[in-house]
Design an enzyme around this catalytic site. Structure first.
Site, mmCIF file in Angstrom:
data_model
loop_
_atom_site.group_PDB
_atom_site.id
_atom_site.type_symbol
_atom_site.label_atom_id
_atom_site.label_comp_id
_atom_site.label_asym_id
_atom_site.label_seq_id
_atom_site.Cartn_x
_atom_site.Cartn_y
_atom_site.Cartn_z
ATOM 1 N N SER A 197 7.633 -0.031 12.239
ATOM 2 C CA SER A 197 6.705 -0.968 12.007
ATOM 3 C C SER A 197 5.624 -1.126 13.043
ATOM 4 O O SER A 197 6.115 -1.352 14.092
ATOM 5 C CB SER A 197 7.017 -2.139 11.074
ATOM 6 O OG SER A 197 6.216 -3.211 10.913
ATOM 7 N N ARG A 198 4.365 -1.452 12.784
ATOM 8 C CA ARG A 198 3.320 -1.609 13.843
ATOM 9 C C ARG A 198 3.104 -3.095 13.614
ATOM 10 O O ARG A 198 2.163 -3.626 14.573
ATOM 11 C CB ARG A 198 2.171 -0.683 13.611
ATOM 12 C CG ARG A 198 2.011 0.235 14.626
ATOM 13 C CD ARG A 198 3.447 1.316 14.454
ATOM 14 N NE ARG A 198 3.438 2.322 15.489
ATOM 15 C CZ ARG A 198 4.292 3.111 15.500
ATOM 16 N NH1 ARG A 198 5.113 3.297 14.739
ATOM 17 N NH2 ARG A 198 4.134 4.223 16.469
ATOM 18 N N SER A 199 3.493 -3.801 12.698
ATOM 19 C CA SER A 199 3.462 -5.249 12.569
ATOM 20 C C SER A 199 3.740 -6.172 13.704
ATOM 21 O O SER A 199 2.731 -7.036 14.271
ATOM 22 C CB SER A 199 4.210 -5.774 11.281
ATOM 23 O OG SER A 199 3.448 -5.279 10.114
ATOM 24 N N THR A 204 8.679 -5.447 3.824
ATOM 25 C CA THR A 204 8.086 -4.144 3.326
ATOM 26 C C THR A 204 9.231 -3.246 2.632
ATOM 27 O O THR A 204 10.519 -3.888 2.276
ATOM 28 C CB THR A 204 7.734 -3.337 4.870
ATOM 29 O OG1 THR A 204 7.006 -2.085 4.396
ATOM 30 C CG2 THR A 204 8.576 -3.307 5.781
ATOM 31 N N LYS A 230 10.097 -5.334 -1.587
ATOM 32 C CA LYS A 230 9.072 -5.850 -1.923
ATOM 33 C C LYS A 230 9.177 -6.576 -3.488
ATOM 34 O O LYS A 230 8.830 -7.600 -3.752
ATOM 35 C CB LYS A 230 7.530 -5.195 -1.979
ATOM 36 C CG LYS A 230 7.330 -4.969 -0.561
ATOM 37 C CD LYS A 230 5.897 -4.148 -0.670
ATOM 38 C CE LYS A 230 5.274 -4.256 0.720
ATOM 39 N NZ LYS A 230 3.889 -3.628 0.564
ATOM 40 N N GLY A 255 3.259 1.335 -5.682
ATOM 41 C CA GLY A 255 2.944 -0.034 -5.355
ATOM 42 C C GLY A 255 1.678 -0.404 -4.599
ATOM 43 O O GLY A 255 0.922 -1.302 -4.875
ATOM 44 N N ALA A 256 1.113 0.548 -4.011
ATOM 45 C CA ALA A 256 -0.151 0.296 -3.119
ATOM 46 C C ALA A 256 -1.309 0.396 -4.056
ATOM 47 O O ALA A 256 -2.357 -0.331 -4.070
ATOM 48 C CB ALA A 256 -0.180 1.205 -1.847
ATOM 49 N N ILE A 272 -5.891 4.891 2.452
ATOM 50 C CA ILE A 272 -5.010 3.770 2.722
ATOM 51 C C ILE A 272 -3.776 4.228 3.493
ATOM 52 O O ILE A 272 -3.170 3.479 4.370
ATOM 53 C CB ILE A 272 -4.266 2.886 1.737
ATOM 54 C CG1 ILE A 272 -3.414 3.570 1.004
ATOM 55 C CG2 ILE A 272 -5.708 2.424 0.461
ATOM 56 C CD1 ILE A 272 -2.700 2.789 0.067
ATOM 57 N N GLY A 304 -6.793 3.374 6.436
ATOM 58 C CA GLY A 304 -5.453 2.338 6.124
ATOM 59 C C GLY A 304 -5.262 1.674 7.254
ATOM 60 O O GLY A 304 -4.392 0.566 7.066
HETATM 61 P P1 NAP Z 1 4.716 4.591 -3.573
HETATM 62 O O1 NAP Z 1 4.808 3.418 -4.502
HETATM 63 O O2 NAP Z 1 6.386 5.646 -3.339
HETATM 64 O O3 NAP Z 1 3.900 5.605 -4.324
HETATM 65 C C1 NAP Z 1 3.490 6.759 -3.721
HETATM 66 C C2 NAP Z 1 2.535 7.301 -4.270
HETATM 67 O O4 NAP Z 1 2.123 8.914 -3.905
HETATM 68 C C3 NAP Z 1 2.644 7.647 -6.073
HETATM 69 O O5 NAP Z 1 1.220 7.798 -6.636
HETATM 70 C C4 NAP Z 1 3.249 9.292 -6.009
HETATM 71 O O6 NAP Z 1 2.814 9.737 -7.185
HETATM 72 C C5 NAP Z 1 2.215 9.648 -5.032
HETATM 73 N N1 NAP Z 1 2.862 11.115 -4.398
HETATM 74 C C6 NAP Z 1 3.930 11.140 -3.489
HETATM 75 N N2 NAP Z 1 3.857 12.546 -3.198
HETATM 76 C C7 NAP Z 1 2.977 13.106 -3.757
HETATM 77 C C8 NAP Z 1 2.656 14.450 -3.787
HETATM 78 N N3 NAP Z 1 3.507 15.471 -3.179
HETATM 79 N N4 NAP Z 1 1.524 14.918 -4.557
HETATM 80 C C9 NAP Z 1 0.722 14.093 -5.213
HETATM 81 N N5 NAP Z 1 1.421 12.594 -5.144
HETATM 82 C C10 NAP Z 1 2.166 11.996 -4.572
HETATM 83 O O7 NAP Z 1 4.124 4.337 -2.320
HETATM 84 P P2 NAP Z 1 3.201 3.126 -1.699
HETATM 85 O O8 NAP Z 1 3.740 2.021 -1.453
HETATM 86 O O9 NAP Z 1 2.309 3.026 -3.044
HETATM 87 O O10 NAP Z 1 2.469 3.838 -0.593
HETATM 88 C C11 NAP Z 1 1.675 4.761 -0.603
HETATM 89 C C12 NAP Z 1 0.858 5.128 0.780
HETATM 90 O O11 NAP Z 1 0.206 4.167 0.977
HETATM 91 C C13 NAP Z 1 1.952 5.309 1.748
HETATM 92 O O12 NAP Z 1 1.385 6.201 2.662
HETATM 93 C C14 NAP Z 1 1.965 3.916 2.644
HETATM 94 O O13 NAP Z 1 2.312 4.057 3.874
HETATM 95 C C15 NAP Z 1 0.467 3.706 2.327
HETATM 96 N N6 NAP Z 1 0.381 2.342 2.318
HETATM 97 C C16 NAP Z 1 -0.897 1.505 3.244
HETATM 98 C C17 NAP Z 1 -0.734 0.129 3.449
HETATM 99 C C18 NAP Z 1 -1.780 -0.136 4.527
HETATM 100 O O14 NAP Z 1 -2.028 -1.383 4.735
HETATM 101 N N7 NAP Z 1 -2.607 0.556 4.856
HETATM 102 C C19 NAP Z 1 -0.384 -0.597 2.349
HETATM 103 C C20 NAP Z 1 0.935 -0.183 1.637
HETATM 104 C C21 NAP Z 1 1.155 1.396 1.452
HETATM 105 P P3 NAP Z 1 4.075 9.826 -8.092
HETATM 106 O O15 NAP Z 1 4.084 8.412 -9.007
HETATM 107 O O16 NAP Z 1 3.681 11.080 -9.145
HETATM 108 O O17 NAP Z 1 5.226 10.053 -7.487
#
Ligand code: NAP
Length: 294
Positions: free
Chosen positions: A23-25, A70, A74, A140-141, A226, A249
């Site tokens: 985590s970078r927090s 995180t 969550k 989730g995001a 993101i 992001g």
């Molecule tokens: P999550 O709940 O696990 O959701 C992952 C998402 O990515 C789902 O929609 C999943 O699709 C899709 N995915 C995964 N592998 C894939 C592939 N090979 N091809 C196509 N789609 C794929 O994770 P999350 O919490 O939403 O996080 C998603 C990303 O956002 C991560 O990289 C995380 O680090 C980033 N994030 C950034 C911030 C920020 O503050 N910048 C905050 C939160 C999250 P399926 O539903 O089909 O599996």
């Protein structure tokens, strides 16, 4: 900036997750502690699944003002605090816990605020109201991103996700403002969008890259990725080369910080270029400028 943190108190906050040391927090929050001359610390605490309730309930006695939550805690954390706000309730997940005066715990989700504030900060002239938006991803995001977009009164959100049922779940949650398209038709879903958001894990270090045909999208469309590992994804790089306005992001991550501080310490530190560069350099030292598998 007037600092109102109680000078008698050692300011304490944390991030809980499993794993957590990536985590970078802590880097961001401890930068602010130092910058503002506050006596305190922001700690990464590794909490195993099954121990979330114990960890959260220990916060008041240990003198913590609160913590960030995180992956993978969550959702469990949301059910372990005393109260949550509308955003957390709707999303079924919290990203921030606040210890109140009476030692009770309040949970909120700041992901959507970080998403919006970063957009406002990066592209101040861009107005979301009445826009057509495409969100790729339905995890989730994406849930937080859609919440923020709806709060900002966008016209329509087209959600495309590999697993169609998860997009439909978002539609049930937020209603007809969400329009669902299949993953196979994702490129067609980009047409007419003023904002394209990648909320999938594609483009993250170790994952394959996005295959969006950047050259075919409207050059005025904002591309918002993101993902923040690497700090500049391939998608952002390709969009910038194409002349599209972009949002990262990393900016979204940083802009959640001041919201948490307001809850914990009553002040909002600034997201400066100095902080952005500090965290970017730190990410680059570990992940490089973009080691994705294309
Ligand atoms: P999550 O709940 O696990 O959701 C992952 C998402 O990515 C789902 O929609 C999943 O699709 C899709 N995915 C995964 N592998 C894939 C592939 N090979 N091809 C196509 N789609 C794929 O994770 P999350 O919490 O939403 O996080 C998603 C990303 O956002 C991560 O990289 C995380 O680090 C980033 N994030 C950034 C911030 C920020 O503050 N910048 C905050 C939160 C999250 P399926 O539903 O089909 O599996």
């Amino acid at each position: 900036m007037v600092v109102t943190v109680d000078p008698e108190k050692f300011a304490l906050a944390a991030v809980i997750g499993w794993p957590i040391m990536h985590s970078r927090s802590p880097l961001m929050h401890n930068f602010w502690m130092k910058q503002l001359g506050i006596s305190g610390r922001y700690l990464p605490i590794a909490i195993k699944p099954g121990k979330v309730v114990d960890a959260l309930r220990a916060l008041p006695g240990l003198g913590f003002s609160g913590c960030n939550v995180t992956i993978p805690h969550k959702m469990v954390a949301k059910d372990s605090v005393d109260d949550v706000d509308d955003a957390a309730d709707k999303m079924g997940a919290i990203s921030c816990v606040v210890v109140r005066e009476d030692s009770s715990l309040f949970g909120t989700n700041n992901d959507w605020i970080g998403f919006l504030r970063n957009l406002e900060y990066s592209l101040p002239k861009f107005v979301l109201k009445d826009r057509y938006v495409t969100v790729m991803g339905a995890g989730g995001a994406a849930r937080a991103v859609c919440y923020g977009l709806i709060k900002s009164q966008v016209k329509k959100i087209t959600v495309v996700n590999q697993t169609l049922n998860k997009s439909k779940l978002l539609q049930r949650l937020y209603g007809d403002i969400i329009c669902v398209r299949s993953w196979e038709n994702r490129n067609a879903a980009l047409e007419g969008s003023s904002l394209i958001v990648n909320a999938t894990s594609l483009g993250m270090v170790g994952m394959r890259d996005h295959d969006i045909p950047i050259e075919a999208i409207d050059q005025n469309a904002v591309v918002y990725d993101i993902v923040y590992t690497p700090s500049e994804t391939n998608l952002i790089r390709r969009a910038s080369v194409n002349g599209n306005p972009t949002c990262t992001g990393l900016g979204m991550l940083l802009h959640q910080g001041p919201v948490a501080w307001k809850h914990w310490f009553g002040i909002e530190p600034l997201v400066t270029n100095e902080l952005y560069d500090l965290v970017r350099r730190n990410l680059e030292a570990e992940y490089g400028p973009g080691k994705t598998i294309v």
